[in-house]
Design an enzyme around this catalytic site. Structure first.
Site, short mmCIF file in Angstrom:
data_model
loop_
_atom_site.label_atom_id
_atom_site.label_comp_id
_atom_site.label_asym_id
_atom_site.label_seq_id
_atom_site.Cartn_x
_atom_site.Cartn_y
_atom_site.Cartn_z
N CYS A 111 0.73 -1.23 -0.02
CA CYS A 111 -0.03 -0.07 0.10
C CYS A 111 0.89 1.45 0.06
CB CYS A 111 -1.01 -0.09 1.18
SG CYS A 111 -2.05 1.46 1.72
N CYS A 161 -0.05 3.92 2.69
CA CYS A 161 0.17 3.45 3.88
C CYS A 161 1.68 4.04 4.08
CB CYS A 161 0.19 2.20 4.03
SG CYS A 161 -1.49 1.30 3.66
#
Length: 110
Positions: free
Chosen positions: A35, A38
């Site tokens: 991700c 993230c």
């Protein structure tokens, strides 16, 4: 998993103890290695954890290795941020955001 400095990691095994039974509100980041947003959020979480220590516990949960909690709370996208208070989810936010905006969004649950 991209680990945010100063932020504890929780798992399916200790989620109930570390999050649901915590004495403080808990901000959980559901995150994953793949991700990109993230990664952007990691330094934000570290800063929020340091600034709000004593008022808010901040933890990360790796989505790929902890499917039980993901399914329990219907988390579908990364990063998802959820605030738990007294064992219940009280706020949910999806996507990375700058620290100032995150603190504004957390103001009503702290």
């Amino acid at each position: 998993m991209i680990h945010a400095e100063g932020v504890d990691v929780v798992t399916d095994a200790d989620f109930d103890t570390e999050v649901l039974a915590a004495g403080l509100p808990v901000l959980v980041e559901f995150t994953a290695d793949w991700c990109g947003p993230c990664r952007q959020l990691a330094p934000v979480l570290s800063a929020v954890a340091a600034e709000e220590a004593g008022r808010l516990k901040v933890v990360q949960l790796d989505a790929d290795s902890n499917p039980d909690v993901m399914v329990r709370y219907g988390v579908l996208s990364m990063p998802t941020l959820m605030v738990f208070r007294d064992g219940e989810p009280v706020k949910s936010m999806v996507g990375a955001r700058p620290k100032r905006r995150l603190l504004q969004e957390l103001a009503d649950v702290l």
